[in-house]
Design a protein around this motif. Structure first.
Motif, short mmCIF file in Angstrom:
data_model
loop_
_atom_site.label_atom_id
_atom_site.label_comp_id
_atom_site.label_asym_id
_atom_site.label_seq_id
_atom_site.Cartn_x
_atom_site.Cartn_y
_atom_site.Cartn_z
N GLY A 18 -18.91 -4.30 0.60
CA GLY A 18 -18.03 -3.91 -0.49
C GLY A 18 -17.89 -5.01 -1.54
N LEU A 22 -19.06 -4.81 -5.34
CA LEU A 22 -18.08 -5.11 -6.38
C LEU A 22 -18.64 -6.12 -7.38
CD1 LEU A 22 -15.21 -4.84 -7.52
CD2 LEU A 22 -14.50 -6.65 -5.94
N PHE A 48 -19.12 0.58 -8.12
CA PHE A 48 -17.68 0.41 -7.98
C PHE A 48 -17.11 1.45 -7.00
CE2 PHE A 48 -13.23 0.88 -9.45
CZ PHE A 48 -12.83 -0.43 -9.32
N ALA A 49 -17.60 2.69 -7.08
CA ALA A 49 -17.17 3.73 -6.15
C ALA A 49 -17.65 3.42 -4.73
CB ALA A 49 -17.70 5.09 -6.61
N CYS A 51 -18.25 0.48 -3.43
CA CYS A 51 -17.51 -0.65 -2.85
C CYS A 51 -16.17 -0.17 -2.31
CB CYS A 51 -17.33 -1.78 -3.87
SG CYS A 51 -15.91 -1.62 -4.96
N GLY A 52 -15.55 0.80 -2.98
CA GLY A 52 -14.30 1.35 -2.46
C GLY A 52 -14.50 2.07 -1.13
N CYS A 54 -16.85 1.35 1.07
CA CYS A 54 -17.07 0.30 2.08
C CYS A 54 -15.75 -0.32 2.52
CB CYS A 54 -18.00 -0.78 1.51
SG CYS A 54 -19.73 -0.29 1.42
N PHE A 55 -14.87 -0.57 1.57
CA PHE A 55 -13.56 -1.15 1.91
C PHE A 55 -12.74 -0.20 2.79
CE2 PHE A 55 -13.67 -3.82 -2.21
CZ PHE A 55 -14.35 -4.83 -1.55
N LEU A 56 -12.86 1.11 2.53
CA LEU A 56 -12.13 2.10 3.33
C LEU A 56 -12.63 2.10 4.79
CD1 LEU A 56 -10.21 4.51 3.69
CD2 LEU A 56 -12.06 6.00 2.90
N SER A 59 -11.54 -1.02 6.53
CA SER A 59 -10.11 -0.98 6.87
C SER A 59 -9.86 -0.15 8.12
CB SER A 59 -9.30 -0.41 5.70
OG SER A 59 -9.42 -1.24 4.55
#
Length: 295
Positions: A18, A22, A48-49, A51-52, A54-56, A59
């Protein structure tokens, strides 16, 4: 505890992925400003989408890791993302990394291996003492139980439910409610069994089988089996947030009944919440204790 490492590496891969996406997204974006050009570069940027996303995923994996493993082990594992990030800097952005930074990376990896390694002896000793202290402080206990019996002869397991009552030092009552109502009670030097047809009483001083059974049950409830290893060879290991005690009988009389007894303990009250009885022929009985009330 080493099984936390592959989960952490996967979580760190998504976390670092992510961050890499980014970085690429920011390189493509227009200079920051409250104008249409900037926001178009943000909303129409697939990196950008991504990376979000990947972060989800990172988490969600992190939530599972924190829930499953001790925080003192889980949180330091986040430093693995620094290692993956260093490799990503070389592979994707062609950055120069000095040998001193690679030494730091190796130290981080070594530290994670030490942290995720087997539970230290002092931790095991402390956990054993917690279990013994909790049992000593338990004057009375009552709970519901679900008993699941698995045998080689039957494909389907048989399930029973009921209530359990215990009072120090040697009063124990198993009250089965389903599928049939009956009780098994240890009261000092006697065992009392009853059902809808009547009851019978056995003097355990004259019956070796019931004497060993009564001794086994009361020793588990009082945690005497953790202190006096004349009856059992005891090994204690941590698995996630709970401790698993494996008791191997030393006495021949008990070995004829059970080949091993597995106890699961959670550190909230340091009381046994599951008992697994393994018989010599492989049959198993798992007893889950629920709604435990002490003293």
């Amino acid at each position: 505890m080493y099984k936390v490492i592959p989960l952490t590496i996967l979580q760190c891969l998504f976390l670092t992925g992510g961050q890499v996406l980014l970085k690429f997204a920011l390189m493509r974006m227009a200079p920051f400003g409250w104008n249409r050009a900037f926001w178009s570069s943000v909303l129409l940027n697939w990196q950008f989408a991504a990376c979000g996303l990947c972060f989800l995923i990172a988490s969600l994996l992190w939530m599972y890791i924190v829930k499953t493993f001790p925080f003192s082990v889980a949180y330091p594992m986040v430093s693995m993302s620094f290692v993956i990030g260093m490799i990503a800097a070389v592979v994707f952005f062609h950055e120069q990394v000095s040998w001193t930074k690679w030494v730091g990376v190796l130290l981080i990896v070594a530290g994670c291996l030490f942290i995720a390694g087997p539970v230290q002896a002092q931790d095991t000793k402390a956990a054993r003492q917690h279990i013994v202290d909790a049992a000593k402080g338990m004057k009375t206990m009552q709970c519901d139980f679900v008993q699941t019996k698995q045998t080689k002869l039957l494909s389907a397991a048989s399930v029973s439910t009921g209530r359990l009552y215990y009072r120090q030092p040697d009063r124990l009552r198993w009250e089965y409610l389903t599928p049939t109502a009956h009780t098994f009670e240890i009261d000092g030097q006697k065992v009392i069994m009853s059902d809808n047809r009547g009851s019978c009483e056995v003097d355990i001083r004259r019956n070796r089988k019931y004497r060993e059974m009564a001794r086994l049950m009361t020793n588990i409830m009082s945690a005497q089996s953790f202190v006096d290893e004349q009856d059992f060879q005891v090994s204690l290991a941590q698995a996630g947030k709970e401790w698993i005690a494996t008791l191997i009988p030393r006495r021949k009389e008990v070995r004829h009944i059970f080949s091993s007894i597995i106890l699961r303990v959670t550190p909230d009250q340091w009381l046994v919440h599951q008992v697994e009885l393994v018989e010599p022929k492989g049959d198993r009985t798992v007893i889950e204790l629920k709604n435990v009330k002490v003293n």
